[in-house]
Design an enzyme around this catalytic site. Structure first.
Site, PDB file in Angstrom:
ATOM      1  CG  ASP A 136      -0.333   0.255   2.534  1.00  0.00           C
ATOM      2  OD1 ASP A 136       0.928   0.325   2.602  1.00  0.00           O
ATOM      3  OD2 ASP A 136      -1.061   0.415   3.528  1.00  0.00           O
TER       4      ASP A 136
ATOM      5  CB  CYS B 172       1.001  -2.311   4.719  1.00  0.00           C
ATOM      6  SG  CYS B 172       0.848  -3.240   6.256  1.00  0.00           S
TER       7      CYS B 172
ATOM      8  CB  THR C  62       2.609  -2.253  10.869  1.00  0.00           C
ATOM      9  OG1 THR C  62       1.389  -2.762  10.287  1.00  0.00           O
ATOM     10  CG2 THR C  62       2.340  -0.927  11.567  1.00  0.00           C
TER      11      THR C  62
ATOM     12  CG  HIS D 131      10.856 -23.831  12.134  1.00  0.00           C
ATOM     13  ND1 HIS D 131      10.855 -23.639  13.491  1.00  0.00           N
ATOM     14  CD2 HIS D 131      12.048 -24.413  11.842  1.00  0.00           C
ATOM     15  CE1 HIS D 131      11.993 -24.100  14.015  1.00  0.00           C
ATOM     16  NE2 HIS D 131      12.740 -24.564  13.020  1.00  0.00           N
TER      17      HIS D 131
ATOM     18  CG  HIS E 213       9.517 -27.741  10.814  1.00  0.00           C
ATOM     19  ND1 HIS E 213       9.052 -27.169  11.975  1.00  0.00           N
ATOM     20  CD2 HIS E 213      10.825 -28.008  11.019  1.00  0.00           C
ATOM     21  CE1 HIS E 213      10.034 -27.098  12.842  1.00  0.00           C
ATOM     22  NE2 HIS E 213      11.126 -27.605  12.296  1.00  0.00           N
TER      23      HIS E 213
END
Ligand code: RB5
Length: 143
Positions: free
Chosen positions: A8, A65, A67, A98, A133
């Site tokens: 964004d 974005c 954060t 993982h 995993h």
């Protein structure tokens, strides 16, 4: 290998740096937008990148974005996507080793570009460990 990138407005500047870095490393990069700092909605870009990777049009994706939180939530709503938001090189290593994350999320306002590029490199250069995993990743993909 083709890598889709999307952001964004809050992630635009870092997305541009990541794109340049990936091209320098020789990857085929598809930029799914946004293309400026004009305000847009991060769910749109997380979804479009998630769909590109889930459909096989891209092998991997990077979403950004402000954060990294909102756009990672959006990408993870696409079936088959395992998007890991990373703020350290160690997290980048582990989300490939993982979780076999097929999309990396970064915060353009929370992670300095120099560290962000190290995170990108660690994620790309780490192999999925498989074994125990794999079973857990399969469980994720069945949700
Ligand atoms: C946009 O202002 C901001 O909310 C967005 O970039 C992101 O940080 C959301 O999680």
């Amino acid at each position: 290998m083709k890598i889709a990138v999307a952001s964004d407005h809050g992630g635009f500047a870092l997305k541009e740096k990541v794109k340049e870095h990936l091209i320098e490393r020789g990857f085929d990069v598809e930029d799914l937008g946004t293309h400026s700092e004009e305000s847009v909605d991060y769910p749109v870009y997380g979804k479009v990148c998630g769909e590109a990777v889930a459909s096989g049009k891209a092998d991997l994706g990077v979403v950004v974005c402000g954060t990294g939180i909102g756009i990672s939530i959006a990408a993870n709503k696409v079936k088959g996507i395992r998007c890991g938001l990373c703020t350290s090189v160690e997290m980048a290593h582990l989300t490939k080793q993982h979780n076999n994350a097929n999309i990396l999320a970064l915060g353009g306002r929370t992670t300095e570009p120099e560290l962000a590029l190290k995170i990108v490199d660690e994620w790309l250069d780490t192999e999925f460990e498989g074994g125990r995993h794999q079973r857990r990743v399969d469980m994720l993909d069945q949700m």
